[in-house]
Design a protein around this motif. Structure first.
Motif, PDB file in Angstrom:
ATOM      1  N   LEU A  98      33.451  43.065  34.726  1.00 35.52           N
ATOM      2  CA  LEU A  98      32.210  42.403  34.312  1.00 35.52           C
ATOM      3  C   LEU A  98      32.501  41.108  33.565  1.00 35.52           C
ATOM      4  N   THR A  99      33.537  41.125  32.746  1.00 31.08           N
ATOM      5  CA  THR A  99      33.944  39.906  32.043  1.00 31.08           C
ATOM      6  C   THR A  99      34.366  38.835  33.040  1.00 31.08           C
TER       7      THR A  99
ATOM      8  N   ALA B  38      31.275  37.273  34.535  1.00 31.71           N
ATOM      9  CA  ALA B  38      30.646  36.355  33.579  1.00 31.71           C
ATOM     10  C   ALA B  38      31.411  35.040  33.497  1.00 31.71           C
TER      11      ALA B  38
ATOM     12  N   LYS C 186      30.144  31.200  34.594  1.00 27.35           N
ATOM     13  CA  LYS C 186      30.234  30.062  33.679  1.00 27.35           C
ATOM     14  C   LYS C 186      31.106  28.958  34.262  1.00 27.35           C
TER      15      LYS C 186
ATOM     16  N   GLN D  57      22.221  32.537  34.317  1.00 31.65           N
ATOM     17  CA  GLN D  57      23.529  33.141  34.061  1.00 31.65           C
ATOM     18  C   GLN D  57      23.364  34.516  33.428  1.00 31.65           C
TER      19      GLN D  57
ATOM     20  N   ASN E 276      24.525  38.116  35.028  1.00 33.75           N
ATOM     21  CA  ASN E 276      25.388  39.037  34.282  1.00 33.75           C
ATOM     22  C   ASN E 276      24.711  40.393  34.076  1.00 33.75           C
TER      23      ASN E 276
ATOM     24  N   ALA F 149      26.081  43.901  35.506  1.00 38.23           N
ATOM     25  CA  ALA F 149      26.296  45.050  34.613  1.00 38.23           C
ATOM     26  C   ALA F 149      25.551  46.278  35.129  1.00 38.23           C
TER      27      ALA F 149
END
Length: 122
Positions: free
Chosen positions: A13-14, A17, A21, A35, A39, A43
């Motif tokens: 998930l990071t 993200a 970005k 954004q 995200n 999730a």
């Protein structure tokens, strides 16, 4: 857990993200609100995958995914009123409840069949 997620779904998930970005910094025209919606949808999707694999909370995970997907769609221009969104989510909740009912066993046995009541004679 699927091999793609391994043991670190939060790490994936990071990565999503950061990629969003990074893309927006280099030409992908995505607002900060969009954004956040991307995200949130990611999730919810990972939450659904984990719930399906673990076996608990599937209904809640499905509802969360649909809600996140609807928020994402509205963020990208779906012109549904709050009432339309509520009706759509209610329909999904009803479908999930019907499915859940087929998966759950009551902790107590059903009431036994009672004998028929004899007819009253005058």
């Amino acid at each position: 857990m699927p091999r793609i997620l391994g043991r670190e779904p939060a790490l994936w998930l990071t990565l999503v993200a950061v990629l969003v970005k990074l893309g927006s910094a280099f030409g992908l025209h995505v607002s900060t609100d969009q954004q956040a919606l991307i995200n949130a949808a990611a999730a919810a999707l990972v939450g659904l995958v984990v719930a399906l694999i673990v076996g608990d909370g599937r209904g809640a995970a499905v509802l969360g995914l649909v809600q996140a997907a609807l928020a994402l769609a509205v963020g990208y221009g779906l012109h549904w009123t709050a009432d339309q969104q509520a009706v759509a989510l209610s329909a999904v909740a009803a479908a999930v409840a019907m499915w859940t009912r087929t998966q759950v066993t009551a902790p107590v046995p059903a009431a036994r069949q009672l004998p028929p009541i004899p007819a009253v004679r005058e």
